[in-house]
Motif scaffolding. Structure first.
Motif, PDB file in Angstrom:
ATOM      1  N   LEU A  41      72.196  25.293  12.714  1.00 44.27           N
ATOM      2  CA  LEU A  41      71.085  25.368  11.885  1.00 44.27           C
ATOM      3  C   LEU A  41      71.016  24.577  10.445  1.00 44.27           C
ATOM      4  N   GLN A  42      72.377  24.274  10.230  1.00 41.45           N
ATOM      5  CA  GLN A  42      72.713  23.428   8.846  1.00 41.45           C
ATOM      6  C   GLN A  42      72.001  21.888   9.242  1.00 41.45           C
ATOM      7  N   ILE A  43      72.274  21.588  10.334  1.00 42.10           N
ATOM      8  CA  ILE A  43      71.918  20.032  10.911  1.00 42.10           C
ATOM      9  C   ILE A  43      70.432  20.290  10.692  1.00 42.10           C
ATOM     10  N   LEU A  44      69.930  21.231  11.659  1.00 41.74           N
ATOM     11  CA  LEU A  44      68.408  21.292  11.949  1.00 41.74           C
ATOM     12  C   LEU A  44      67.619  21.429  10.615  1.00 41.74           C
ATOM     13  N   SER A  45      68.218  22.110   9.564  1.00 44.53           N
ATOM     14  CA  SER A  45      67.628  22.144   8.451  1.00 44.53           C
ATOM     15  C   SER A  45      67.857  20.854   7.405  1.00 44.53           C
ATOM     16  N   GLU A  46      68.967  20.112   7.532  1.00 44.54           N
ATOM     17  CA  GLU A  46      68.823  18.874   6.987  1.00 44.54           C
ATOM     18  C   GLU A  46      67.945  17.902   7.370  1.00 44.54           C
ATOM     19  N   CYS A  47      67.794  18.057   8.827  1.00 44.94           N
ATOM     20  CA  CYS A  47      66.579  16.974   9.311  1.00 44.94           C
ATOM     21  C   CYS A  47      65.417  17.114   8.917  1.00 44.94           C
ATOM     22  N   VAL A  48      64.975  18.518   8.852  1.00 43.80           N
ATOM     23  CA  VAL A  48      63.647  18.906   8.424  1.00 43.80           C
ATOM     24  C   VAL A  48      63.452  18.678   6.970  1.00 43.80           C
ATOM     25  N   ILE A  49      64.528  18.840   5.942  1.00 43.50           N
ATOM     26  CA  ILE A  49      64.476  18.525   4.613  1.00 43.50           C
ATOM     27  C   ILE A  49      64.112  17.017   4.906  1.00 43.50           C
ATOM     28  N   GLU A  50      65.004  16.114   5.480  1.00 45.80           N
ATOM     29  CA  GLU A  50      64.878  14.655   5.332  1.00 45.80           C
ATOM     30  C   GLU A  50      63.471  14.161   5.756  1.00 45.80           C
ATOM     31  N   LYS A  51      62.905  14.721   6.741  1.00 45.90           N
ATOM     32  CA  LYS A  51      61.744  14.463   7.261  1.00 45.90           C
ATOM     33  C   LYS A  51      60.533  14.956   6.134  1.00 45.90           C
ATOM     34  N   MET A  52      60.661  15.926   5.605  1.00 50.95           N
ATOM     35  CA  MET A  52      59.578  16.498   4.909  1.00 50.95           C
ATOM     36  C   MET A  52      59.603  15.718   3.695  1.00 50.95           C
ATOM     37  N   SER A  53      60.844  15.103   3.186  1.00 48.41           N
ATOM     38  CA  SER A  53      60.846  14.358   2.023  1.00 48.41           C
ATOM     39  C   SER A  53      60.244  12.916   2.195  1.00 48.41           C
ATOM     40  N   SER A  54      60.463  12.626   3.423  1.00 46.02           N
ATOM     41  CA  SER A  54      59.709  11.155   3.597  1.00 46.02           C
ATOM     42  C   SER A  54      58.343  11.092   3.980  1.00 46.02           C
ATOM     43  N   ILE A  55      57.630  12.387   3.890  1.00 52.54           N
ATOM     44  CA  ILE A  55      56.077  12.163   4.117  1.00 52.54           C
ATOM     45  C   ILE A  55      55.514  12.629   2.967  1.00 52.54           C
ATOM     46  N   THR A  56      54.150  12.445   2.768  1.00 58.42           N
ATOM     47  CA  THR A  56      53.567  12.712   1.618  1.00 58.42           C
ATOM     48  C   THR A  56      52.746  14.092   1.743  1.00 58.42           C
ATOM     49  N   ASP A  57      52.493  14.642   0.642  1.00 55.37           N
ATOM     50  CA  ASP A  57      51.625  15.872   0.475  1.00 55.37           C
ATOM     51  C   ASP A  57      50.506  15.999   1.602  1.00 55.37           C
ATOM     52  N   GLU A  58      49.845  14.630   1.598  1.00 53.28           N
ATOM     53  CA  GLU A  58      48.665  14.693   2.445  1.00 53.28           C
ATOM     54  C   GLU A  58      48.920  14.682   4.110  1.00 53.28           C
ATOM     55  N   GLU A  59      50.244  14.052   4.071  1.00 49.69           N
ATOM     56  CA  GLU A  59      50.557  14.059   5.510  1.00 49.69           C
ATOM     57  C   GLU A  59      51.092  15.377   6.052  1.00 49.69           C
ATOM     58  N   TYR A  60      51.886  16.339   5.050  1.00 49.70           N
ATOM     59  CA  TYR A  60      52.121  17.685   5.344  1.00 49.70           C
ATOM     60  C   TYR A  60      50.946  18.530   5.345  1.00 49.70           C
ATOM     61  N   ASP A  61      49.823  18.313   4.738  1.00 47.61           N
ATOM     62  CA  ASP A  61      48.626  19.077   4.773  1.00 47.61           C
ATOM     63  C   ASP A  61      47.905  18.819   6.090  1.00 47.61           C
ATOM     64  N   ALA A  62      48.013  17.676   6.372  1.00 41.72           N
ATOM     65  CA  ALA A  62      47.392  17.419   7.973  1.00 41.72           C
ATOM     66  C   ALA A  62      48.349  18.156   9.178  1.00 41.72           C
ATOM     67  N   LEU A  63      49.456  17.825   8.819  1.00 40.41           N
ATOM     68  CA  LEU A  63      50.345  18.514   9.827  1.00 40.41           C
ATOM     69  C   LEU A  63      50.122  19.918  10.004  1.00 40.41           C
ATOM     70  N   MET A  64      50.072  20.675   8.836  1.00 36.21           N
ATOM     71  CA  MET A  64      49.680  22.036   8.702  1.00 36.21           C
ATOM     72  C   MET A  64      48.367  22.442   9.410  1.00 36.21           C
ATOM     73  N   ARG A  65      47.285  21.762   8.792  1.00 37.77           N
ATOM     74  CA  ARG A  65      45.922  21.680   9.308  1.00 37.77           C
ATOM     75  C   ARG A  65      45.832  22.068  10.894  1.00 37.77           C
ATOM     76  N   ASN A  66      46.633  20.878  11.578  1.00 34.45           N
ATOM     77  CA  ASN A  66      46.551  20.719  12.988  1.00 34.45           C
ATOM     78  C   ASN A  66      47.524  21.417  13.689  1.00 34.45           C
ATOM     79  N   ALA A  67      48.245  22.580  12.830  1.00 25.87           N
ATOM     80  CA  ALA A  67      49.164  23.354  13.389  1.00 25.87           C
ATOM     81  C   ALA A  67      48.671  24.157  14.236  1.00 25.87           C
TER      82      ALA A  67
END
Length: 79
Positions: A41-67
């Motif tokens: 879970l620690q490794i998984l969490s670090e991967c998600v944090i790293e990926k989320m840190s590398s995208i923009t708020d707009e990309e996040y919004d698009a991801l969640m809109r299409n979720a």
């Protein structure tokens, strides 16, 4: 945009607050409670944090809109 694994998307759904920064903060806070037995879970969490840190708020919004991978409480109870 980053590609997320199913496991990463599941973690995102569990800790999503509606904003990219809020999600990062929630997962970061959760990892503080992990023990050495929670290595996966620690490794998984670090991967998600790293990926989320590398995208923009707009990309996040698009991801969640299409979720279609997340549901809300109304979905769970047939509402």
């Amino acid at each position: 945009m980053e590609h997320f694994t199913i496991q990463e998307l599941n973690l995102i759904c569990l800790y999503d607050t509606g904003t990219r920064i809020g999600l990062i903060n929630e997962i970061t806070n959760m990892t503080r409670e992990l023990t050495s037995e929670d290595l996966e879970l620690q490794i998984l969490s670090e991967c998600v944090i790293e990926k989320m840190s590398s995208i923009t708020d707009e990309e996040y919004d698009a991801l969640m809109r299409n979720a279609d991978f997340c549901f809300n409480e109304e979905d769970e109870y047939g509402g």
